[in-house]
Design a protein around this motif. Sequence first.
Motif, PDB file in Angstrom:
ATOM      1  N   HIS A 109       0.731  -1.023  -0.051  1.00 52.36           N
ATOM      2  CA  HIS A 109       0.168  -0.111  -0.132  1.00 52.36           C
ATOM      3  C   HIS A 109       0.810   1.188   0.009  1.00 52.36           C
ATOM      4  O   HIS A 109       0.607   2.184  -0.557  1.00 52.36           O
ATOM      5  N   VAL A 162       2.501   1.840  -3.605  1.00 54.40           N
ATOM      6  CA  VAL A 162       1.609   2.195  -4.417  1.00 54.40           C
ATOM      7  C   VAL A 162       1.131   3.545  -4.356  1.00 54.40           C
ATOM      8  O   VAL A 162       1.023   4.639  -5.146  1.00 54.40           O
ATOM      9  N   ARG A 163       0.920   3.980  -2.901  1.00 60.27           N
ATOM     10  CA  ARG A 163       0.362   5.544  -2.619  1.00 60.27           C
ATOM     11  C   ARG A 163       1.598   6.485  -3.001  1.00 60.27           C
ATOM     12  O   ARG A 163       1.317   7.568  -3.457  1.00 60.27           O
ATOM     13  N   ILE A 199       1.448   7.072  -6.833  1.00 54.13           N
ATOM     14  CA  ILE A 199       0.073   7.025  -7.187  1.00 54.13           C
ATOM     15  C   ILE A 199       0.116   7.919  -8.846  1.00 54.13           C
ATOM     16  O   ILE A 199      -0.624   7.586  -9.648  1.00 54.13           O
ATOM     17  N   SER A 229      -0.816   5.449 -11.697  1.00 54.07           N
ATOM     18  CA  SER A 229      -2.276   5.265 -12.204  1.00 54.07           C
ATOM     19  C   SER A 229      -2.525   5.619 -13.538  1.00 54.07           C
ATOM     20  O   SER A 229      -3.366   5.576 -14.352  1.00 54.07           O
ATOM     21  N   TRP A 244      -5.314  -0.952 -12.197  1.00 51.22           N
ATOM     22  CA  TRP A 244      -6.030  -1.293 -10.920  1.00 51.22           C
ATOM     23  C   TRP A 244      -5.375  -0.398  -9.830  1.00 51.22           C
ATOM     24  O   TRP A 244      -5.937  -0.101  -8.727  1.00 51.22           O
ATOM     25  N   CYS A 245      -4.509   0.731 -10.376  1.00 55.85           N
ATOM     26  CA  CYS A 245      -4.052   1.799  -9.375  1.00 55.85           C
ATOM     27  C   CYS A 245      -4.898   2.988  -9.589  1.00 55.85           C
ATOM     28  O   CYS A 245      -4.924   3.620 -10.730  1.00 55.85           O
ATOM     29  N   HIS A 246      -5.380   3.217  -8.771  1.00 62.53           N
ATOM     30  CA  HIS A 246      -6.434   4.355  -8.567  1.00 62.53           C
ATOM     31  C   HIS A 246      -6.014   5.555  -7.500  1.00 62.53           C
ATOM     32  O   HIS A 246      -5.564   4.959  -6.339  1.00 62.53           O
ATOM     33  N   ASP A 267      -7.896   6.680  -5.218  1.00 61.24           N
ATOM     34  CA  ASP A 267      -8.339   6.076  -3.801  1.00 61.24           C
ATOM     35  C   ASP A 267      -7.817   4.785  -3.395  1.00 61.24           C
ATOM     36  O   ASP A 267      -8.546   4.025  -2.453  1.00 61.24           O
ATOM     37  N   TYR A 268      -6.769   4.238  -3.928  1.00 62.45           N
ATOM     38  CA  TYR A 268      -6.033   3.144  -3.536  1.00 62.45           C
ATOM     39  C   TYR A 268      -5.991   2.982  -2.083  1.00 62.45           C
ATOM     40  O   TYR A 268      -5.142   3.812  -1.412  1.00 62.45           O
ATOM     41  N   ASP A 287      -7.319  -2.542  -0.801  1.00 62.86           N
ATOM     42  CA  ASP A 287      -7.015  -2.796  -2.216  1.00 62.86           C
ATOM     43  C   ASP A 287      -5.669  -3.795  -2.205  1.00 62.86           C
ATOM     44  O   ASP A 287      -5.639  -4.656  -2.764  1.00 62.86           O
ATOM     45  N   TRP A 339      -5.480  -7.700  -3.523  1.00 60.93           N
ATOM     46  CA  TRP A 339      -4.608  -8.089  -4.243  1.00 60.93           C
ATOM     47  C   TRP A 339      -3.655  -9.355  -3.889  1.00 60.93           C
ATOM     48  O   TRP A 339      -3.448 -10.329  -4.743  1.00 60.93           O
TER      49      TRP A 339
END
Length: 238
Positions: free
Chosen positions: A79, A82-83, A86, A90, A95-97, A99-100, A104, A108
């Motif tokens: 997490h 990814v954040r 982002i 994204s 799958w990367c949005h 609001d991840y 999420d 996964w």
Amino acid sequence: MVVLRVVRGQCPATGARNHLSSVTATARGLPVSVPACGAGARCVQSSVSELTGSDTRMRESANAPIVRRHSLADAPALHAAVRASIDTLSIWLPWCHRDYALDDARRWIDACIAHWRDGTGFPMGIFDANGNVLGGAGLSDVDRAAHTANLGYWVADAHRGRGVATAAARHMARLAFDELRFDRLTIAVLTRNAASQRVAEKLGARLIGKRTHALAWQGRRAPARLYALEPRDLVPLD
């Protein structure tokens, strides 16, 4: 430490020799058996090899990242990675949005565990020695009849430009060819994604064509360059 116990033999369903009957993976002390073909337990087991390190720390260098299966304990690190990326991830990955969330990441990882259990995919995470997630790499769209799969990879912003994607992708290709006995991997890359195209080319993958509506991108289908990689193509390390 992850240990793969690879069982090969003759498949009674196809008659193929040196056939991968099953994969038993032990991660954090938890064994998970992965059926490798429809014949399952009917495969005649003729030899067993132990893979004790090649799917954990890549041997390219002493400081190489670690490629291994995810566990649910990795969700916070996934997490966070990814954040932190982002804005760029994204752009490329559906799958990367914006609001991840932590849930999420957990979903996964649950999906990854299921893919390994069912033999429908072989996703892994890329980690440093402290357990931080650098990215991911894996095999999807597995076709056991054709002995093919799709190779994919991504790397977090902070770790790009260091050869992480190329090393991890090469590692997954070696696993696919040497242990899972795939004959061919495909790599589909958006035509706009020059960095991922370079990774495919560094591996030795051959451009075999382009498709107009190949991949999901920004809520629509977008063109992609299609690469093929076979064992003979894989470029050795310098």
